[in-house]
Design a protein around this motif. Structure first.
Motif, mmCIF file in Angstrom:
data_model
loop_
_atom_site.group_PDB
_atom_site.id
_atom_site.type_symbol
_atom_site.label_atom_id
_atom_site.label_comp_id
_atom_site.label_asym_id
_atom_site.label_seq_id
_atom_site.Cartn_x
_atom_site.Cartn_y
_atom_site.Cartn_z
ATOM 1 N N ASP A 29 -12.411 58.540 -7.532
ATOM 2 C CA ASP A 29 -13.659 58.595 -6.117
ATOM 3 C C ASP A 29 -13.488 57.616 -5.257
ATOM 4 O OD1 ASP A 29 -16.293 59.713 -5.520
ATOM 5 O OD2 ASP A 29 -16.814 57.641 -5.905
ATOM 6 N N PHE A 30 -13.409 58.070 -3.973
ATOM 7 C CA PHE A 30 -13.193 57.153 -2.884
ATOM 8 C C PHE A 30 -14.277 56.178 -2.657
ATOM 9 C CE2 PHE A 30 -13.150 55.684 1.479
ATOM 10 C CZ PHE A 30 -11.840 55.982 1.872
ATOM 11 N N ALA A 31 -15.655 56.399 -2.918
ATOM 12 C CA ALA A 31 -16.519 55.647 -2.635
ATOM 13 C C ALA A 31 -16.845 54.511 -3.776
ATOM 14 C CB ALA A 31 -18.099 56.457 -2.813
ATOM 15 N N THR A 32 -16.294 54.999 -5.019
ATOM 16 C CA THR A 32 -16.468 54.012 -6.003
ATOM 17 C C THR A 32 -15.226 52.980 -5.863
ATOM 18 O OG1 THR A 32 -17.153 55.689 -7.713
ATOM 19 C CG2 THR A 32 -16.160 53.616 -8.554
ATOM 20 N N LEU A 33 -13.943 53.281 -5.376
ATOM 21 C CA LEU A 33 -12.901 52.413 -5.060
ATOM 22 C C LEU A 33 -13.214 51.467 -3.866
ATOM 23 C CD1 LEU A 33 -9.808 54.475 -5.667
ATOM 24 C CD2 LEU A 33 -10.759 52.867 -7.040
#
Length: 94
Positions: A29-33
């Motif tokens: 997940d982009f946002a998590t990273l």
């Protein structure tokens, strides 16, 4: 005037950006990273920069956002600026 909305992850090295891009392409997940790795204050919002106008960002970032045809699943970068290396997910341009 053109506008866009995007998420980004800002890191110090190109190698780190490439490693994160690989994780995203494999389903991370982009946002998590972004929350975990980005050096930008926007990391608190999962890298969300909100809506901005063409010319509001540093030139390499601006060019990447406004000259690429992308969809929400694609990640642009690494894009080098004076701040470091960015991975960018364009949400929309209009």
């Amino acid at each position: 005037m053109k506008t866009a909305a995007a998420l980004h992850i800002l890191v110090k090295t190109e190698a780190e950006a490439k490693a994160l891009k690989d994780k995203i392409e494999k389903g991370a997940d982009f946002a998590t990273l972004a929350k975990k790795h980005s050096m930008c204050p926007s990391k608190k919002q999962g890298g969300d920069l909100g809506e901005f106008r063409k010319g509001a960002m540093v030139k390499p970032f601006d060019q990447a956002v406004f000259t690429k045809d992308s969809d929400e699943k694609s990640v642009i970068g690494p894009v080098k600026t004076r701040f470091g290396y960015h991975l960018i997910r364009v949400l929309y341009t209009n």
